[in-house]
Design an enzyme around this catalytic site. Sequence first.
Site, PDB file in Angstrom:
ATOM      1  N   ASP A   1      -6.793   4.731  -3.642  1.00 35.53           N
ATOM      2  CA  ASP A   1      -7.145   3.201  -3.012  1.00 35.53           C
ATOM      3  C   ASP A   1      -8.258   2.882  -2.312  1.00 35.53           C
ATOM      4  OD1 ASP A   1      -5.405   3.660  -0.641  1.00 35.53           O
ATOM      5  OD2 ASP A   1      -4.940   1.790  -0.371  1.00 35.53           O
TER       6      ASP A   1
ATOM      7  N   ASP B   1       2.196  15.383 -12.251  1.00 31.16           N
ATOM      8  CA  ASP B   1      -0.253  15.768 -12.194  1.00 31.16           C
ATOM      9  C   ASP B   1       0.158  14.284 -13.234  1.00 31.16           C
ATOM     10  OD1 ASP B   1      -2.494  16.215 -12.592  1.00 31.16           O
ATOM     11  OD2 ASP B   1      -2.638  17.867 -13.150  1.00 31.16           O
TER      12      ASP B   1
ATOM     13  N   GLU C   1      -1.346  10.872  -5.734  1.00 30.72           N
ATOM     14  CA  GLU C   1      -2.065  10.205  -4.719  1.00 30.72           C
ATOM     15  C   GLU C   1      -2.575  11.601  -3.826  1.00 30.72           C
ATOM     16  OE1 GLU C   1      -1.079   7.062  -3.117  1.00 30.72           O
ATOM     17  OE2 GLU C   1      -3.162   6.242  -2.846  1.00 30.72           O
TER      18      GLU C   1
HETATM   19  O1  9MR Z   1       1.435   8.147   3.381  1.00 28.61           O
HETATM   20  C1  9MR Z   1       2.501   6.819   3.310  1.00 28.61           C
HETATM   21  C2  9MR Z   1       3.757   7.316   3.217  1.00 28.61           C
HETATM   22  O2  9MR Z   1       4.209   7.733   4.459  1.00 28.61           O
HETATM   23  C3  9MR Z   1       4.751   5.628   2.848  1.00 28.61           C
HETATM   24  O3  9MR Z   1       5.824   6.205   2.629  1.00 28.61           O
HETATM   25  C4  9MR Z   1       4.418   5.269   1.709  1.00 28.61           C
HETATM   26  C5  9MR Z   1       4.914   3.414   1.434  1.00 28.61           C
HETATM   27  O4  9MR Z   1       4.888   3.108   2.297  1.00 28.61           O
HETATM   28  O5  9MR Z   1       2.674   4.741   2.449  1.00 28.61           O
HETATM   29  C6  9MR Z   1       1.461   6.364   2.173  1.00 28.61           C
HETATM   30  O6  9MR Z   1       0.353   5.572   2.685  1.00 28.61           O
HETATM   31  C7  9MR Z   1      -0.270   4.863   1.502  1.00 28.61           C
HETATM   32  C8  9MR Z   1      -0.683   3.664   1.540  1.00 28.61           C
HETATM   33  O7  9MR Z   1      -0.185   2.479   2.237  1.00 28.61           O
HETATM   34  C9  9MR Z   1      -1.692   3.161   1.220  1.00 28.61           C
HETATM   35  N1  9MR Z   1      -3.362   4.096   0.435  1.00 28.61           N
HETATM   36  C10 9MR Z   1      -1.765   5.142  -0.039  1.00 28.61           C
HETATM   37  C11 9MR Z   1      -1.489   5.533   0.605  1.00 28.61           C
HETATM   38  C12 9MR Z   1      -0.917   7.080   0.375  1.00 28.61           C
HETATM   39  O8  9MR Z   1       0.261   7.052  -1.407  1.00 28.61           O
END
Ligand code: 9MR
Length: 565
Positions: free
Chosen positions: A164, A534, A543
């Site tokens: 994002d 994938d 991601e």
């Molecule tokens: O890395 C984050 C993970 O530890 C959490 O469980 C998750 C849900 O809250 O969010 C991940 O972080 C995301 C972030 O909130 C928004 N940008 C993408 C991140 C990676 O998925």
Amino acid sequence: FGQKATDKIRLNQVGFYPSTEKVAIITDSTAKEFFVLDAKTKEKVFSGVLKPMGIWEYSEEFSNKADFTKFNKTGTYIVSVPGVGDSYPFQISNQVNLTVGKASLGFLYYQRASTALPAQYAGKWARPAGHPDDQVIVHASAATATRPEGTKINSSKGWYDAGDYNKYIVNSGISTYTLMALYEQYPKFFDTLKLNIPENTNNIPDLLDEIRWNLDWMVTMQDEDGGVYHKLTNTNFDGSVMPADATNGRYVIMKTTAASLDFAAVMAVAYRVYKKTDKAFSDKCLKASIAAYDWSKKNKSVIYNQGVMNQKYNPDINTGAYDDGNVTDEFQWAAIELFIATNQTKYAEDANIEFTLRTEFELPNWAKVNTLGLYSLIQNRDNLPEEFAPTLELVKTKVLDLASKLQKYQVNKSAFNVAMGLSNGNFNWGSNSTAANQGMLLMNAYKLSNEGSYLTAAISNLDYLLGRNGTGYCYVSGYGSKQVMNPHHRPSEADGIVEPVPGMLAGGPNPGQEDAGTCTGKYTTKVPAKSYIDEQCSYATNEVAINWNSPFTFLCLSIEATKGR
Ligand code: 9MR
């Protein structure tokens, strides 16, 4: 010979140094022997007997280990197992991790907000500028008398967090630290390492130039009272569009204790890391750090809770939360970094390291940061006051204890011969960053002790990320043979180019499958080390993120700085 390449042979698809351990895992219980062949001529250059290791509990596969450490000639090879097949090709080379390591830093260039990426640096992934972020709106949750709701501030630059386009201070904290620690520990290597970035003709090390892009943004996230905004974001996640087409309004949201402390820690580190190359900037960082720390002491637990915030303020914000409810470790980390920066005992007292050492230190992640402070203490041990010596001994013991658990698991317990998997919780959201952070911890232990088994264990986790794992993927885009092609990464989704942006570490297997609703029918298994798809839909396994890439960079290039010739 000349069998087909098979997924049943798992190995690092980038390769090995002549002098380090070389292992492939064959997931076939009947095979008995293996050969190493020259990839081109198919000439047999080494042969060995497979060693049965039992079932790896995380992939539920039988492991037969091929150890060809003794073979040390540079070249391109395959492992061949009669009746099973051939491996993907790999190198044995003196600088085997240099290219992939540099590519992982290149990912940060591709993540730069507020600037165009010309082809000279971005190749076929060139793109126009996105997100100028020079008119960012102060959200109601962040309003003060001097910056009332709706005030516009300039908060440009920085790296996009992940797939994002938002920018989050908490996650920037650990990511930026990890890269500064890499510089601080291997200055000689990075003083001459050239990156393909616009700043590469100035006389500042290119790694510090890249990090500076994010620090420049972080500095703008501090309010006049010293507190630091939690994030800069849209109200909702963008669709799959290029940065230039993502033009929704951007807000700075709520000052929090976690953001302010992570900021304070990072700025205290920046103070020492940039002192030599940019004194004025370095001084500014220390001031910013102290102001953020002081704010946090007055605002000890302003915790980010998006649901509660949305009940109180408009507009609603629905992007990443990075909502850590416990800021004890953030306090400790910031206090430690300020202690190193200033040598003032009040910070050491705040950090209360001896007390916490008895219990609370563990592998770092975005919500658990105090172990980063231990790395810094060890790195800066010669510049600490003498009366700190006994505590420092405890710190060293703690880091070595944590590392030795991983090392013992790798050697004695893991059927895949990897440190990854010490505990069940290793396979969570972003599991590949756990493998990378374990590797970083092991490299810190190696640097401290000069004990080769830590280096071997660190390399085992690099092997894991580059192919010796439960799926057989090489998890860094653009590298290896079984490549990640469809990461959850908006530019890679929207740019019309088949290959994703290179140098990105996929989040990795995650049996939590929190994205199952948007990836209907795509998952085939919940086996922990195999629960990876994938697919672009898979934000929970595929991601990419700056805090996952950075420890990979640390692992890969600290090894290269140590072993590369
Ligand atoms: O890395 C984050 C993970 O530890 C959490 O469980 C998750 C849900 O809250 O969010 C991940 O972080 C995301 C972030 O909130 C928004 N940008 C993408 C991140 C990676 O998925």
